[in-house]
Design an enzyme around this catalytic site. Structure first.
Site, PDB file in Angstrom:
ATOM      1  N   GLU A 142      22.519  66.917  49.304  1.00  0.00           N
ATOM      2  CA  GLU A 142      22.643  67.298  47.984  1.00  0.00           C
ATOM      3  C   GLU A 142      21.497  68.496  47.450  1.00  0.00           C
ATOM      4  O   GLU A 142      20.848  68.115  46.428  1.00  0.00           O
ATOM      5  CB  GLU A 142      22.761  66.067  47.213  1.00  0.00           C
ATOM      6  CG  GLU A 142      23.879  64.934  47.618  1.00  0.00           C
ATOM      7  CD  GLU A 142      23.619  63.797  47.143  1.00  0.00           C
ATOM      8  OE1 GLU A 142      22.888  63.501  46.101  1.00  0.00           O
ATOM      9  OE2 GLU A 142      24.370  62.914  47.195  1.00  0.00           O
ATOM     10  N   ASN A 183      24.652  68.427  53.540  1.00  0.00           N
ATOM     11  CA  ASN A 183      25.636  67.412  53.055  1.00  0.00           C
ATOM     12  C   ASN A 183      25.603  67.460  51.580  1.00  0.00           C
ATOM     13  O   ASN A 183      24.486  67.475  50.932  1.00  0.00           O
ATOM     14  CB  ASN A 183      25.091  66.035  53.556  1.00  0.00           C
ATOM     15  CG  ASN A 183      26.370  64.959  53.386  1.00  0.00           C
ATOM     16  OD1 ASN A 183      27.327  65.098  53.706  1.00  0.00           O
ATOM     17  ND2 ASN A 183      26.004  63.905  52.764  1.00  0.00           N
ATOM     18  N   HIS A 219      33.447  62.194  47.549  1.00  0.00           N
ATOM     19  CA  HIS A 219      33.687  60.999  46.411  1.00  0.00           C
ATOM     20  C   HIS A 219      34.663  61.471  45.313  1.00  0.00           C
ATOM     21  O   HIS A 219      34.270  62.289  44.339  1.00  0.00           O
ATOM     22  CB  HIS A 219      32.322  60.840  45.724  1.00  0.00           C
ATOM     23  CG  HIS A 219      31.444  60.055  46.694  1.00  0.00           C
ATOM     24  ND1 HIS A 219      31.517  59.071  47.518  1.00  0.00           N
ATOM     25  CD2 HIS A 219      29.969  60.719  47.334  1.00  0.00           C
ATOM     26  CE1 HIS A 219      30.552  58.698  48.295  1.00  0.00           C
ATOM     27  NE2 HIS A 219      29.649  59.846  48.087  1.00  0.00           N
ATOM     28  N   GLU A 247      31.494  61.006  53.236  1.00  0.00           N
ATOM     29  CA  GLU A 247      31.688  59.924  52.542  1.00  0.00           C
ATOM     30  C   GLU A 247      32.659  59.530  51.621  1.00  0.00           C
ATOM     31  O   GLU A 247      32.745  59.309  50.427  1.00  0.00           O
ATOM     32  CB  GLU A 247      30.172  59.958  51.502  1.00  0.00           C
ATOM     33  CG  GLU A 247      29.088  60.400  52.146  1.00  0.00           C
ATOM     34  CD  GLU A 247      27.699  60.618  51.111  1.00  0.00           C
ATOM     35  OE1 GLU A 247      27.624  60.036  50.102  1.00  0.00           O
ATOM     36  OE2 GLU A 247      26.661  60.862  51.838  1.00  0.00           O
ATOM     37  N   ASP A 249      35.604  58.456  49.372  1.00  0.00           N
ATOM     38  CA  ASP A 249      36.154  57.311  49.044  1.00  0.00           C
ATOM     39  C   ASP A 249      36.765  57.474  47.693  1.00  0.00           C
ATOM     40  O   ASP A 249      36.856  59.198  47.181  1.00  0.00           O
ATOM     41  CB  ASP A 249      35.240  56.027  48.112  1.00  0.00           C
ATOM     42  CG  ASP A 249      33.886  56.593  47.459  1.00  0.00           C
ATOM     43  OD1 ASP A 249      34.186  57.769  46.835  1.00  0.00           O
ATOM     44  OD2 ASP A 249      32.961  55.927  47.651  1.00  0.00           O
TER      45      ASP A 249
HETATM   46  O1  G3I Z   1      18.488  46.372  47.573  1.00  0.00           O
HETATM   47  C1  G3I Z   1      18.346  46.151  46.216  1.00  0.00           C
HETATM   48  C2  G3I Z   1      18.488  44.788  45.940  1.00  0.00           C
HETATM   49  O2  G3I Z   1      17.487  44.053  46.315  1.00  0.00           O
HETATM   50  C3  G3I Z   1      18.480  44.468  44.391  1.00  0.00           C
HETATM   51  O3  G3I Z   1      18.821  43.263  44.073  1.00  0.00           O
HETATM   52  C4  G3I Z   1      19.661  45.453  43.846  1.00  0.00           C
HETATM   53  C5  G3I Z   1      19.468  45.206  42.223  1.00  0.00           C
HETATM   54  O4  G3I Z   1      20.183  46.650  41.829  1.00  0.00           O
HETATM   55  O5  G3I Z   1      19.365  46.608  44.194  1.00  0.00           O
HETATM   56  C6  G3I Z   1      19.627  46.776  45.527  1.00  0.00           C
HETATM   57  O6  G3I Z   1      19.292  48.322  45.919  1.00  0.00           O
HETATM   58  C7  G3I Z   1      20.250  49.185  45.720  1.00  0.00           C
HETATM   59  C8  G3I Z   1      20.829  49.789  47.048  1.00  0.00           C
HETATM   60  O7  G3I Z   1      22.089  50.668  46.706  1.00  0.00           O
HETATM   61  C9  G3I Z   1      21.264  48.723  47.767  1.00  0.00           C
HETATM   62  O8  G3I Z   1      22.396  48.069  47.409  1.00  0.00           O
HETATM   63  C10 G3I Z   1      20.219  50.048  44.669  1.00  0.00           C
HETATM   64  O9  G3I Z   1      19.612  49.660  43.506  1.00  0.00           O
HETATM   65  C11 G3I Z   1      21.196  51.236  44.513  1.00  0.00           C
HETATM   66  O10 G3I Z   1      20.763  52.181  43.632  1.00  0.00           O
HETATM   67  C12 G3I Z   1      21.574  51.653  45.949  1.00  0.00           C
HETATM   68  O11 G3I Z   1      22.766  52.575  45.488  1.00  0.00           O
HETATM   69  C13 G3I Z   1      22.814  53.349  46.676  1.00  0.00           C
HETATM   70  C14 G3I Z   1      23.296  54.964  46.003  1.00  0.00           C
HETATM   71  O12 G3I Z   1      23.349  55.610  47.247  1.00  0.00           O
HETATM   72  C15 G3I Z   1      21.921  55.396  45.336  1.00  0.00           C
HETATM   73  O13 G3I Z   1      21.965  56.563  44.907  1.00  0.00           O
HETATM   74  C16 G3I Z   1      24.283  53.071  47.126  1.00  0.00           C
HETATM   75  O14 G3I Z   1      24.297  51.825  47.842  1.00  0.00           O
HETATM   76  C17 G3I Z   1      24.591  54.106  48.299  1.00  0.00           C
HETATM   77  O15 G3I Z   1      26.065  54.147  48.529  1.00  0.00           O
HETATM   78  C18 G3I Z   1      24.558  55.296  47.715  1.00  0.00           C
HETATM   79  O16 G3I Z   1      24.912  56.459  48.610  1.00  0.00           O
HETATM   80  C19 G3I Z   1      24.987  57.852  47.959  1.00  0.00           C
HETATM   81  C20 G3I Z   1      24.702  58.635  49.461  1.00  0.00           C
HETATM   82  O17 G3I Z   1      23.462  58.145  50.095  1.00  0.00           O
HETATM   83  C21 G3I Z   1      24.702  60.260  49.072  1.00  0.00           C
HETATM   84  N1  G3I Z   1      25.845  60.386  48.350  1.00  0.00           N
HETATM   85  C22 G3I Z   1      26.412  59.723  47.062  1.00  0.00           C
HETATM   86  C23 G3I Z   1      26.374  58.393  47.755  1.00  0.00           C
HETATM   87  C24 G3I Z   1      26.983  57.368  46.449  1.00  0.00           C
HETATM   88  O18 G3I Z   1      25.898  57.386  45.507  1.00  0.00           O
END
Ligand code: G3I
Length: 440
Positions: A142, A183, A219, A247, A249
């Site tokens: 990004e 990416n 996305h 990615e 969806d």
């Molecule tokens: O692990 C903690 C957990 O302990 C806590 O209870 C919970 C509360 O919100 O948060 C958990 O962490 C989260 C993490 O995902 C794991 O689930 C974060 O808050 C959350 O912000 C994080 O989101 C991720 C996101 O990237 C962050 O930007 C998504 O899972 C992940 O799928 C997403 O992936 C991104 C790619 O890397 C790049 N492109 C876009 C894509 C979608 O946003």
């Protein structure tokens, strides 16, 4: 979870298998996964249905180096070990990104020279740890703003555009065999942001930066899948790079409707078909295969249902749409070749530990070819050691050959021949699954 397992088992026994269908078409169908979930029904589906895994979060900087100099590899290891146990590829995600950075880094106030060293050291540590085990790295994730200019991230603000070239060089040094990708999202169709990405990639190539591919996150929103997706993938491929949908969806407003699911089915199929139509598109990865493992509901309240399986791991119409786009006809039959080229493989010479083969691609259709790809499997451990007149890559038994720039065009009825030397340790049976597909 038990009920979900019961729901899944008949599918595993009887239904299509996306990774096999994709293999037959010369691409890889992958999924992002959450390491901690890789057991039970989730693990079975991830292992059986997909040919590549991307850790959704476990390889990001805040996950692997939460405290300066103190690494935590358990989640990333789990995904890589699982992939190896299931014969899957790995897409490493991601080495340099503006998001999910640890606070010691973002709040550290590091001067530029130190920040650059922190970045390259991080790449050396992470890509070095998984050297030879990660097939593709999202080296820089990004890097663009919506208008196509470079994103004003920590990296850009402190280091300027050169952070991107330095990141790729560090990744190549750490793992010379991994395919290195940039990416981004909202770059899937033609437009200002993808124009910015295109210009960036051209600059990197002109500077001799070791970049192998471009990832398109995709996305997407139902009803808004870009009509120019295929054309956009093709223009990047025409720069001599691989491309991939990384990615995918396709979200919709909740609650779901039958009409929404039907449209989503057609659109998952359309994205898959776009990749199949571009010879240098190496595959599609869905960003989570089940709605219970998707980032969408947290980020876009009121939207969701963006993946091919529902919350209980029951396949949705979107899943069938992918399978059909990959050639599944409902009966477990092999997908139709669907191509307008044929290919033959002839062993021309054999010696104790090696052989030379010639492969001839013939245009059997009614229009000129503009690009071709040949895939096959060498079942007796043969390894390609050298090739000419095509770019040939091998992953385990599977071999993929893509036209060179100068022999992409094949007139109707015409043919081109490419060749290779291979090593062998025993017999040299002919390849299986020999398939030619068209498009550039
Ligand atoms: O692990 C903690 C957990 O302990 C806590 O209870 C919970 C509360 O919100 O948060 C958990 O962490 C989260 C993490 O995902 C794991 O689930 C974060 O808050 C959350 O912000 C994080 O989101 C991720 C996101 O990237 C962050 O930007 C998504 O899972 C992940 O799928 C997403 O992936 C991104 C790619 O890397 C790049 N492109 C876009 C894509 C979608 O946003």
């Amino acid at each position: 979870m038990l009920a979900a397992t019961v729901a899944v088992l008949p599918l595993l026994a009887d239904g299509p298998v996306l990774r096999d269908l994709a293999d037959t078409r010369g691409i890889t169908y992958g999924t992002a996964v959450t390491a901690s979930k890789l057991t039970g029904a989730y693990g079975e589906l991830a292992g059986e249905q997909f040919g590549a895994l991307t850790p959704g979060n476990e390889m990001k900087w805040e996950s692997v180096e939460p405290t300066r100099g103190s690494y935590s590899w358990s989640g990333a290891d789990r995904v890589v070990d699982f992939a190896e146990a299931h014969g899957q590829k790995v897409r490493g995600h991601t080495l340099v990104w503006h998001s999910q950075l640890p606070s010691w880094l973002t709040g550290g106030g590091f001067p530029a020279a130190e920040l650059r060293t922190l970045m390259t050291d991080h790449i050396a540590a992470e890509a070095g740890r998984y050297k030879g085990r990660v097939d593709y790295w999202d080296v820089v994730n990004e890097p663009l703003d919506e208008d196509g200019s470079l994103r004003r991230s920590l990296w850009y603000e402190q280091l300027g555009e050169s952070y991107i070239a330095d990141a790729f060089r560090a990744a190549r040094a750490a793992d010379p065999d991994a395919k290195l990708y940039v990416n981004d999202y909202n770059t899937d169709g033609l437009g200002a942001k993808s124009d910015g990405l295109y210009a960036l990639v051209k600059r990197l190539i002109a500077q001799g930066v070791p970049i192998d591919g471009v990832g398109f996150q995709a996305h997407l929103i139902i009803g808004q899948v870009p009509a120019t997706l295929e054309a956009n993938l093709k223009r990047f491929a025409d720069l001599g790079l691989d491309v991939a949908v990384t990615e995918l969806d396709i979200r919709m407003a909740l609650p779901v409707t039958d009409a929404g699911l039907a449209q989503q089915k057609a659109e998952f199929a359309r994205v898959t078909t776009a990749c199949l139509a571009v010879a240098r598109c190496v595959g599609v990865t869905v960003w989570g295969f089940a709605d219970s493992d998707s980032w969408i509901p947290d980020t876009f309240p009121g939207q969701g249902a963006a993946t091919p399986y529902d919350e209980n791991y029951v396949p949705k119409p979107a899943y069938t749409g992918i399978a059909e786009a990959l050639g599944w006809t409902g009966g477990g039959d092999p997908p139709p070749a669907g191509s307008s080229c044929s290919v033959t493989h002839t062993v021309q010479n054999e010696w104790g530990s090696g052989f030379t083969a010639a492969l001839t691609v013939r245009n059997t259709g009614t229009a000129p070819l503009d690009g071709w790809k040949v895939t096959w499997e060498y079942g007796a451990g043969q390894r390609v050691t050298q090739a000419w007149n095509a770019t040939v890559t091998q992953s385990a038994a599977r071999v993929t050959a893509v036209n060179a720039a100068y022999n992409a065009a094949v007139p109707t009825g015409g043919s081109v021949t490419f060749g290779l030397n291979g090593s062998r340790s025993g017999t040299n049976p002919p390849p299986t699954g020999l398939l030619c597909t068209t498009g550039s």
